[in-house]
Design an enzyme around this catalytic site. Structure first.
Site, PDB file in Angstrom:
ATOM      1  N   ASP A  82      -3.506  12.591  -5.030  1.00  0.00           N
ATOM      2  CA  ASP A  82      -3.928  11.925  -3.778  1.00  0.00           C
ATOM      3  C   ASP A  82      -3.802  13.063  -2.301  1.00  0.00           C
ATOM      4  OD1 ASP A  82      -4.591   9.904  -1.924  1.00  0.00           O
ATOM      5  OD2 ASP A  82      -2.383   9.123  -2.110  1.00  0.00           O
ATOM      6  N   HIS A  83      -4.606  13.142  -1.627  1.00  0.00           N
ATOM      7  CA  HIS A  83      -4.772  14.119  -0.592  1.00  0.00           C
ATOM      8  C   HIS A  83      -4.445  15.284  -0.792  1.00  0.00           C
ATOM      9  CE1 HIS A  83      -5.637  10.950   2.597  1.00  0.00           C
ATOM     10  NE2 HIS A  83      -4.813  10.081   1.797  1.00  0.00           N
ATOM     11  N   ASP A 104      -8.355  16.856   0.803  1.00  0.00           N
ATOM     12  CA  ASP A 104      -8.512  16.170   1.867  1.00  0.00           C
ATOM     13  C   ASP A 104      -8.711  17.251   3.094  1.00  0.00           C
ATOM     14  OD1 ASP A 104      -8.016  15.208   4.527  1.00  0.00           O
ATOM     15  OD2 ASP A 104      -6.226  13.859   4.139  1.00  0.00           O
ATOM     16  N   GLU A 134     -12.860  13.659   1.521  1.00  0.00           N
ATOM     17  CA  GLU A 134     -12.732  12.624   2.599  1.00  0.00           C
ATOM     18  C   GLU A 134     -13.635  13.320   3.766  1.00  0.00           C
ATOM     19  OE1 GLU A 134      -8.700  11.211   3.554  1.00  0.00           O
ATOM     20  OE2 GLU A 134      -9.284  10.922   5.635  1.00  0.00           O
ATOM     21  N   HIS A 208      -9.090   4.281   1.726  1.00  0.00           N
ATOM     22  CA  HIS A 208      -7.584   4.742   1.843  1.00  0.00           C
ATOM     23  C   HIS A 208      -7.131   3.675   2.867  1.00  0.00           C
ATOM     24  CE1 HIS A 208      -7.479   8.862   0.110  1.00  0.00           C
ATOM     25  NE2 HIS A 208      -8.684   8.453  -0.265  1.00  0.00           N
ATOM     26  N   SER A 211      -3.468  -1.118   2.408  1.00  0.00           N
ATOM     27  CA  SER A 211      -2.317  -1.873   2.563  1.00  0.00           C
ATOM     28  C   SER A 211      -2.373  -2.487   3.739  1.00  0.00           C
ATOM     29  CB  SER A 211      -0.928  -0.901   2.387  1.00  0.00           C
ATOM     30  OG  SER A 211      -0.694  -0.621   1.371  1.00  0.00           O
ATOM     31  N   ASN A 230      -7.228   2.219  -2.573  1.00  0.00           N
ATOM     32  CA  ASN A 230      -5.814   2.863  -2.818  1.00  0.00           C
ATOM     33  C   ASN A 230      -4.997   2.157  -1.993  1.00  0.00           C
ATOM     34  OD1 ASN A 230      -7.356   5.116  -3.432  1.00  0.00           O
ATOM     35  ND2 ASN A 230      -6.570   6.414  -1.855  1.00  0.00           N
ATOM     36  N   THR A 233       1.714   1.745   0.438  1.00  0.00           N
ATOM     37  CA  THR A 233       2.626   1.078   1.591  1.00  0.00           C
ATOM     38  C   THR A 233       3.125  -0.108   1.012  1.00  0.00           C
ATOM     39  OG1 THR A 233       1.781   2.284   3.329  1.00  0.00           O
ATOM     40  CG2 THR A 233       3.140   0.455   3.809  1.00  0.00           C
TER      41      THR A 233
HETATM   42 ZN   LIG Z   1      -4.917   8.210   1.774  1.00  0.00          ZN
END
Ligand SMILES: [Zn+2]
Length: 302
Positions: A82-83, A104, A134, A208, A211, A230, A233
């Site tokens: 991730d990232h 990213d 991204e 992304h 949450s 994704n 949180t």
């Molecule tokens: Zn993200």
């Protein structure tokens, strides 16, 4: 079963218009919780490891935990970076055994983002591992998050077309109104922008900061091309709250498993809830695959 690539599964999600949950895991309990629910719901699942998780657990340990859990599962499990911050980190994760990468470059200008993303894609595709990138920027809580700033950072559809062509990425993370690390699920996605992007490019799209998004808006997004959703949180908040409550009720408890298990179960509840929004239940059945997963329980301290 062994880890699977995100490529085929995201394409299946795109064709069948469901979303695959990409859940961030910070420790063993998160990995177990996510994969146990995927198994119960017969859903394909993506376990994501963030920069923070790599620092916390170490790359080797994080990889080993996810691989071991995936081996026990009968549903497909992807291990995704991730990232990813740079070229070398993507190389290290590829070598460690990740089955899906991300770069990213959203802090870079368009040309530099293209250049670095294309370099990573070329390297990763040599090993048949897909890459997400991204374009535009999904902001963080704490950034200046006025409606105007969020809109300015959104993915431009015409740029997205050029970006995908030039980089040969396998999936694109789009900035369409979500913000990372929000606790309240109040954000609404710019569905008109998403529709425009989807009409112009053929690869699966990624959300992304989910949450903080209203679940109804996520569902609408999935109907309009989002394939990977994704969530970090909401899982983390649920875990911390549950272990805090358990500790407050039992401050003399010496067995840490009794404190942690409610945390794991809270993560399971949240993953199950999100999978309900994503429409992915029953999409991960593989003929002949058997589960070796045994859910945790505590009998006595030994
Ligand atoms: Zn993200």
């Amino acid at each position: 079963m062994p880890l699977v690539s995100s490529k085929e599964w995201l394409i299946k999600a795109q064709k069948e218009k469901f979303g695959i949950g990409a859940f961030n895991a910070d420790n063993m309990e998160f990995v177990e919780a996510i994969i146990e629910v995927a198994e119960e719901e017969k859903a394909p699942v993506i376990i994501q490891v963030s920069q923070g998780a790599i620092k916390y657990a170490g790359l080797e340990m994080a990889t080993a935990i996810v691989k071991a859990a995936a081996e026990l599962a009968s549903v497909p499990v992807v291990l995704h970076l991730d990232h990813g911050t740079d070229y070398l980190q993507n190389v290290r994760c590829l070598r460690a055994g990740f089955s899906s990468l991300m770069f990213d470059g959203s802090a870079l200008n368009f040309e530099d983002n293209v250049k670095m993303t294309a370099k990573i894609t070329e390297m990763s595709h040599a090993c048949n591992i897909p890459v997400e990138a991204e374009l535009g920027k999904v902001l963080q809580i704490g950034d200046n998050n006025s409606a105007e700033t969020i809109e300015k950072a959104m993915t431009q559809p015409d740029e997205a077309v050029r970006f995908v062509e030039l980089t040969k990425i396998d999936s694109l993370a789009v900035a369409i109104g979500s913000v990372h690390a929000m606790k309240d699920r109040t954000a609404k996605l710019d569905i008109a922008r998403l529709k425009k992007i989807q009409s112009l490019i053929s690869i699966p799209l990624v959300l992304h900061g989910s949450s903080g998004v209203d679940p109804e808006s996520i569902k609408e997004g999935i109907a309009n091309g989002l394939c990977k959703i994704n969530v970090a949180t909401q899982l983390s908040v649920s875990f911390v709250k549950a272990i805090g409550e358990m500790y407050n009720k039992n401050p003399a408890e010496k067995d840490m498993r009794k404190i942690l298990l409610p945390g794991k179960n809270a993560v399971k509840d949240r993953v199950r809830e999100y999978m309900g929004y994503f429409g992915c239940k029953g999409k991960g059945i593989i003929a002949g695959a058997k589960s070796g997963i045994v859910a945790s329980e505590i009998k006595h301290h030994e």
